[in-house]
Design a protein around this motif. Structure first.
Motif, PDB file in Angstrom:
ATOM      1  N   ASP A   3     -16.448  67.790  16.055  1.00 30.37           N
ATOM      2  CA  ASP A   3     -15.736  66.515  15.992  1.00 30.37           C
ATOM      3  C   ASP A   3     -16.528  65.541  15.113  1.00 30.37           C
ATOM      4  N   SER A   5     -16.189  61.905  12.773  1.00 32.80           N
ATOM      5  CA  SER A   5     -15.320  60.731  12.563  1.00 32.80           C
ATOM      6  C   SER A   5     -14.771  60.734  11.129  1.00 32.80           C
ATOM      7  N   GLU A   6     -13.629  60.061  10.966  1.00 34.51           N
ATOM      8  CA  GLU A   6     -12.965  60.019   9.654  1.00 34.51           C
ATOM      9  C   GLU A   6     -13.849  59.373   8.592  1.00 34.51           C
ATOM     10  N   SER A   7     -14.615  58.335   9.000  1.00 33.40           N
ATOM     11  CA  SER A   7     -15.480  57.659   8.024  1.00 33.40           C
ATOM     12  C   SER A   7     -16.584  58.589   7.506  1.00 33.40           C
ATOM     13  N   ASP A  67      -9.621  68.777  10.794  1.00 30.53           N
ATOM     14  CA  ASP A  67      -8.726  68.933  11.948  1.00 30.53           C
ATOM     15  C   ASP A  67      -7.810  70.132  11.708  1.00 30.53           C
ATOM     16  N   GLN A  75      -6.756  64.545   4.956  1.00 31.23           N
ATOM     17  CA  GLN A  75      -7.908  64.105   5.734  1.00 31.23           C
ATOM     18  C   GLN A  75      -9.056  63.697   4.803  1.00 31.23           C
TER      19      GLN A  75
END
Length: 523
Positions: A3, A5-7, A67, A75
């Motif tokens: 997992d 984060s998007e940043s 993802d 993404q």
């Protein structure tokens, strides 16, 4: 999967695209005293391995943080205004279509840098070699990551200059002519492609590939789409290479150094087919519909032509060059990719994307192996290699012979190895093409392409017979596979087997993204 984060994903993708350029600039600077090692040349080659290794690690982390439950979603996206007057944006992002190509590029470039550290091709200083290799990597990675038509064009063009110099400065016989042919063909194709990209951007009011794909051609008239597909398609077809725009490829491959051939076949050819899938299929569907039967026809001619050229080269007495033969085989293999795209079905396009990755792995391995054979024998001429009975590689360097036989049977599409699935799915796509396309025509194309697989098996088995088998002669033993060669080739062998036995790993990524692309941006 992990997992992230998007940043962090955004930073990783930007790092992957930009750091090779920083590394290229750093390669031209004097080596710091503590890193010089035995000599500055060794230091700069080590620098190349370090930078490409860091990019590969970043690409693997990006793939792990991707993802996988929503591979059709863009993404790690970055979207910054760059040239407001033209609405050109620095727009980056990846989905299930571009991620495998990104990782393949990072892997092959790292393996080439590692191989060059131990076996630097003959030519000028390694500084320029490493810098060009890194610029080439940056341009290729950017091509698969950008989501703006003009940025795509800039990245697409960025790879031409480094590849030109890699062939012209570190290549073999007739390198200057081959390099000029490569750059003239691709530049002429690119000029026409730019006109098509500008036409789409100006007529639709945006260069954003995601917005254009979601619009699915509704903002463009059919005549604009037809002109755009013709113009952009020519530029992409030259890079792919599609028959009859392929004639630069055999010369470029024959003259290029080993790592140049690996990157040319494994990565650069994929930029053309990726453009068909990412730009033409979703943005100009009506234009693609018009040209799909012609694209399929050119594709199957390329399959048969490539195979017949290989059969002519492998025939005893023809003075065929082994590198040239593998180059012609690429024309045939990329024909299957184009046939899958021309079917305009999820099955065919998934097959095309799978065949892209499989070709990168297998042909990359083949060029590494042929380069090793040429280093040991001093020639890649089949008649000189095989003599009257065969080169007897099984007896003289058994591991090298075994690996060459493995790569050959993988290339001919043996079930259980990566080469099988892409070609089979491309044929299935042709069996039942998209609505509105002539099924009898595509059944004919499918039959011709299936015959091409038999020709591929014929010439690949003849290569194995002439190079690997033969009477043991009184010549000294050849050096078998070295440790650094094992390190550079093992990942390609392992991934060829893995993709062949577990195709769902790749198809699970590409299929949802392809379904969304063909449905006009709707998941």
């Amino acid at each position: 999967m992990i997992d992230i984060s998007e940043s962090v994903m955004q930073v990783l993708l930007a790092f992957i695209v930009v750091i090779p350029l920083v590394g290229a600039a750093a390669a031209l600077l004097p080596a710091p005293p503590g890193l010089k090692g035995k000599d500055p040349d060794q230091a700069v080659l080590r620098h190349g391995v370090t930078v490409t290794g860091a990019i590969l690690v970043a690409a693997i982390v990006l793939a792990a943080g991707f993802d996988h439950d929503h591979p059709s979603k863009m993404q790690a996206t970055t979207d910054i205004s760059w040239i407001p007057a033209l609405d050109v944006r620095i727009h980056l992002g990846i989905d299930g279509i571009s991620l495998p190509l990104l990782v393949l590029t990072a892997l092959l470039t790292f393996l080439c840098a590692l191989y060059s550290y131990f076996k630097m091709p003959e030519g000028p200083s390694p500084k320029a070699f490493v810098a060009l290799l890194l610029v080439l990597e940056s341009g290729t990675l950017a091509t698969f990551a950008v989501l703006d038509l003009l940025l795509f064009f800039l990245a697409f063009e960025m790879v031409l200059i480094p590849m030109y110099f890699l062939i012209a400065r570190w290549g073999g016989a007739k390198k200057q002519a081959a390099a000029w042919k490569f750059i003239l063909y691709t530049l002429l194709g690119s000029v026409v492609m730019l006109l098509g990209l500008l036409l789409i951007g100006l007529k639709s009011g945006t260069f954003d590939m995601v917005a254009l794909a979601t619009d699915n051609g509704r903002g463009l008239t059919s005549s604009v789409q037809v002109i755009a597909v013709l113009a952009i398609g020519i530029g992409l077809a030259v890079k792919t290479p599609m028959w009859p725009l392929h004639s630069w490829l055999p010369d470029a491959h024959t003259a290029a150094p080993t790592v140049g051939s690996v990157l040319l076949a494994g990565v650069l050819l994929k930029m053309g087919t990726y453009g068909f899938v990412r730009i033409l299929l979703p943005i100009t569907p009506d234009g693609m519909h018009t040209f799909a039967p012609y694209l399929a026809a050119f594709a199957v001619v390329g399959i048969i032509y490539g195979s017949l050229a290989c059969l002519a080269l492998v025939r005893p007495g023809s003075k065929g060059d082994l590198k040239r033969l593998i180059a012609y085989s690429s024309v045939g293999h990329m024909g299957f990719v184009l046939l899958g795209i021309a079917s305009m079905t999820p099955t065919g396009v998934n097959g095309a994307l799978f065949a892209n990755i499989a070709h990168g792995l297998i042909t990359g391995l083949l060029f590494f192996l042929v380069g090793a054979v040429k280093d040991r024998y001093g020639t890649a001429d089949l008649d000189t290699l095989s003599g009257a009975t065969g080169a007897a590689l099984y007896g003289r360097a058994p591991r090298l012979g075994g690996l060459l036989a493995f790569a050959a049977v993988a290339s001919l599409g043996l079930p259980g190895l990566a080469g099988f699935w892409g070609e089979m799915l491309a044929l299935f796509g042709s069996f039942d093409p998209a609505d509105g396309l002539s099924r009898p025509a595509f059944l004919t194309f499918m039959s011709i392409a299936a015959f091409g697989t038999l020709l591929t098996a014929a010439y690949m088995l003849m290569v194995v017979r002439r190079v690997c088998m033969g009477e043991k002669r009184e010549e000294p033993q050849l050096a078998d596979v070295q440790t650094y060669e094992f390190a550079a080739w093992t990942p390609l062998v392992a991934l060829t087997v893995l993709a062949g036995l577990w195709p769902a790993a790749l198809l699970g990524l590409t299929d949802p993204a392809v379904q969304k692309l063909l449905a006009g941006g709707k998941s």
